[in-house]
Design an enzyme around this catalytic site. Structure first.
Site, PDB file in Angstrom:
ATOM      1  N   TRP A  83      83.736 -60.351  11.020  1.00  0.00           N
ATOM      2  CA  TRP A  83      82.610 -60.678  10.304  1.00  0.00           C
ATOM      3  C   TRP A  83      82.965 -61.957   9.810  1.00  0.00           C
ATOM      4  O   TRP A  83      83.738 -62.342   9.546  1.00  0.00           O
ATOM      5  CB  TRP A  83      82.327 -59.567   9.186  1.00  0.00           C
ATOM      6  N   SER A 131      85.843 -56.481   7.288  1.00  0.00           N
ATOM      7  CA  SER A 131      86.786 -56.602   6.049  1.00  0.00           C
ATOM      8  C   SER A 131      87.188 -54.899   5.672  1.00  0.00           C
ATOM      9  O   SER A 131      88.261 -54.845   5.415  1.00  0.00           O
ATOM     10  CB  SER A 131      86.494 -57.365   4.928  1.00  0.00           C
ATOM     11  N   PHE A 132      86.213 -54.246   6.000  1.00  0.00           N
ATOM     12  CA  PHE A 132      86.311 -52.886   5.638  1.00  0.00           C
ATOM     13  C   PHE A 132      87.780 -52.121   6.374  1.00  0.00           C
ATOM     14  O   PHE A 132      88.564 -51.509   5.978  1.00  0.00           O
ATOM     15  CB  PHE A 132      85.232 -51.876   5.632  1.00  0.00           C
ATOM     16  N   GLU A 133      87.686 -52.719   7.539  1.00  0.00           N
ATOM     17  CA  GLU A 133      88.677 -52.318   8.552  1.00  0.00           C
ATOM     18  C   GLU A 133      90.116 -53.111   8.214  1.00  0.00           C
ATOM     19  O   GLU A 133      90.930 -52.579   8.979  1.00  0.00           O
ATOM     20  CB  GLU A 133      88.316 -52.324   9.911  1.00  0.00           C
ATOM     21  N   ILE A 181      80.311 -61.729   2.214  1.00  0.00           N
ATOM     22  CA  ILE A 181      79.503 -62.500   1.355  1.00  0.00           C
ATOM     23  C   ILE A 181      78.370 -61.448   0.960  1.00  0.00           C
ATOM     24  O   ILE A 181      77.559 -60.876   1.468  1.00  0.00           O
ATOM     25  CB  ILE A 181      78.752 -63.415   2.509  1.00  0.00           C
ATOM     26  N   GLU A 223      71.715 -58.695  -0.132  1.00  0.00           N
ATOM     27  CA  GLU A 223      70.745 -58.209  -1.114  1.00  0.00           C
ATOM     28  C   GLU A 223      71.313 -56.789  -1.836  1.00  0.00           C
ATOM     29  O   GLU A 223      70.663 -56.626  -2.844  1.00  0.00           O
ATOM     30  CB  GLU A 223      69.683 -57.838  -0.399  1.00  0.00           C
ATOM     31  N   THR A 224      72.126 -56.262  -1.238  1.00  0.00           N
ATOM     32  CA  THR A 224      72.735 -54.717  -1.698  1.00  0.00           C
ATOM     33  C   THR A 224      73.774 -54.667  -2.540  1.00  0.00           C
ATOM     34  O   THR A 224      74.611 -55.787  -2.357  1.00  0.00           O
ATOM     35  CB  THR A 224      72.173 -53.699  -0.768  1.00  0.00           C
ATOM     36  N   HIS A 259      76.351 -53.288  -1.103  1.00  0.00           N
ATOM     37  CA  HIS A 259      77.093 -52.963  -0.186  1.00  0.00           C
ATOM     38  C   HIS A 259      78.391 -53.780  -0.236  1.00  0.00           C
ATOM     39  O   HIS A 259      79.653 -53.502  -0.020  1.00  0.00           O
ATOM     40  CB  HIS A 259      76.632 -53.177   1.271  1.00  0.00           C
ATOM     41  N   PHE A 276      96.245 -60.272   0.301  1.00  0.00           N
ATOM     42  CA  PHE A 276      94.781 -60.025   0.415  1.00  0.00           C
ATOM     43  C   PHE A 276      94.098 -61.474   0.647  1.00  0.00           C
ATOM     44  O   PHE A 276      94.114 -62.178  -0.675  1.00  0.00           O
ATOM     45  CB  PHE A 276      94.552 -59.328  -1.119  1.00  0.00           C
TER      46      PHE A 276
HETATM   47  N1  LIG Z   1      78.803 -57.620   5.298  1.00  0.00           N
HETATM   48  C1  LIG Z   1      80.127 -57.960   5.762  1.00  0.00           C
HETATM   49  C2  LIG Z   1      80.873 -57.076   6.354  1.00  0.00           C
HETATM   50  N2  LIG Z   1      80.364 -55.877   6.626  1.00  0.00           N
HETATM   51  C3  LIG Z   1      80.898 -54.761   7.551  1.00  0.00           C
HETATM   52  C4  LIG Z   1      81.943 -53.991   6.991  1.00  0.00           C
HETATM   53  O1  LIG Z   1      83.279 -54.744   6.575  1.00  0.00           O
HETATM   54  C5  LIG Z   1      82.576 -53.000   7.909  1.00  0.00           C
HETATM   55  O2  LIG Z   1      82.868 -53.342   8.989  1.00  0.00           O
HETATM   56  C6  LIG Z   1      81.424 -51.758   8.091  1.00  0.00           C
HETATM   57  O3  LIG Z   1      80.668 -51.319   7.044  1.00  0.00           O
HETATM   58  C7  LIG Z   1      81.908 -50.659   8.929  1.00  0.00           C
HETATM   59  O4  LIG Z   1      82.725 -49.981   8.503  1.00  0.00           O
HETATM   60  N3  LIG Z   1      81.955 -57.199   6.398  1.00  0.00           N
HETATM   61  C8  LIG Z   1      82.698 -58.449   6.352  1.00  0.00           C
HETATM   62  O5  LIG Z   1      83.703 -58.671   6.475  1.00  0.00           O
HETATM   63  N4  LIG Z   1      81.935 -59.393   5.643  1.00  0.00           N
HETATM   64  C9  LIG Z   1      80.686 -59.049   5.351  1.00  0.00           C
HETATM   65  O6  LIG Z   1      80.038 -60.218   4.576  1.00  0.00           O
HETATM   66  C1  LIG Z   2      78.532 -57.534   2.481  1.00  0.00           C
HETATM   67  C2  LIG Z   2      77.669 -56.850   3.293  1.00  0.00           C
HETATM   68  O1  LIG Z   2      77.772 -55.912   3.661  1.00  0.00           O
HETATM   69  C3  LIG Z   2      76.241 -57.532   3.151  1.00  0.00           C
HETATM   70  O2  LIG Z   2      76.286 -58.811   4.055  1.00  0.00           O
HETATM   71  C4  LIG Z   2      75.288 -56.695   3.890  1.00  0.00           C
HETATM   72  O3  LIG Z   2      74.070 -57.386   3.313  1.00  0.00           O
HETATM   73  P1  LIG Z   2      72.777 -56.565   2.432  1.00  0.00           P
HETATM   74  O4  LIG Z   2      73.517 -56.129   1.164  1.00  0.00           O
HETATM   75  O5  LIG Z   2      71.663 -57.607   2.252  1.00  0.00           O
HETATM   76  O6  LIG Z   2      72.732 -55.251   3.324  1.00  0.00           O
END
Ligand SMILES: Nc1c(NC[C@H](O)[C@H](O)[C@H](O)CO)[nH]c(=O)[nH]c1=O
Ligand SMILES: CC(=O)[C@@H](O)COP(=O)(O)O
Length: 158
Positions: free
Chosen positions: A31, A65-67, A91, A94-95, A97, A122
């Site tokens: 990502w 990054s979650f992985e 980054i 909007e939510t 997440h 990290f």
């Molecule tokens: N929005 C971003 C993500 N989202 C994806 C998650 O990291 C993950 O792969 C997904 O939720 C499935 O488990 N990841 C980033 O590294 N940076 C972002 O901005």
């Molecule tokens: C950090 C994220 O997963 C983010 O980019 C997702 O965007 P949104 O919060 O607008 O769904």
């Protein structure tokens, strides 16, 4: 202190260990690959600059990054790996997440480091905007990848 007050690529290089025979795994999120690619180049080049061998640096990519936690664990559990560097860029959208990912990866990487008793660094940017990310991936505030690699080296001295 914010990155604006301390350049991420400026270090005090004292009492560093010999890393010529140390093995590193760099786990990189796909990502925001423009950013994470720059972080990887910074980390890779910093390790080489301080004496690591190319053949002792392993790169692995994960979707996001979650992985990074599981990706880091797959290397941290290997006896031959001395340190793991986890690189990502989350980054704000909007939510909420963003909050969940950042907390999960920070906690997950910490757990892996403590479980396997070795440095798992990290190297994850958590900016509000793409410009803030660019500024910290080789821009005006330096490169978080440089900092992550240098941190791994310093931790190996302990
Ligand atoms: N929005 C971003 C993500 N989202 C994806 C998650 O990291 C993950 O792969 C997904 O939720 C499935 O488990 N990841 C980033 O590294 N940076 C972002 O901005
Ligand atoms: C950090 C994220 O997963 C983010 O980019 C997702 O965007 P949104 O919060 O607008 O769904």
């Amino acid at each position: 202190m914010s990155s604006a007050d301390k350049n991420l690529s400026e270090f005090v290089a004292n009492n560093l260990p010999d890393i010529s025979n140390k093995k590193f795994a760099i786990v990189v999120s796909e990502w925001n690959e423009t950013i994470t690619g720059a972080l990887y180049e910074g980390a890779y080049n910093t390790l080489l600059a301080y004496g690591a061998k190319e053949e002792n640096i392993i790169k692995a990519e994960v979707p996001g990054s979650f992985e990074l936690s599981l990706g880091s664990q797959k290397f941290a559990q290997k006896e031959e790996i001395d340190a793991v560097i986890a690189l990502g860029c989350v980054i704000q959208g909007e939510t909420k997440h963003f909050d969940f990912i950042c907390m999960a990866v920070a906690n997950g990487i910490t757990e892996v480091s403590l479980k396997y008793n070795k440095p798992v660094i990290f190297g994850v940017l958590t900016p509000n905007t793409m410009q803030q990310a660019l500024d910290r991936a080789g821009g005006i505030h330096g490169n978080k990848g440089d900092e992550a690699a240098f941190t791994a080296i310093k931790m190996l001295a302990i």
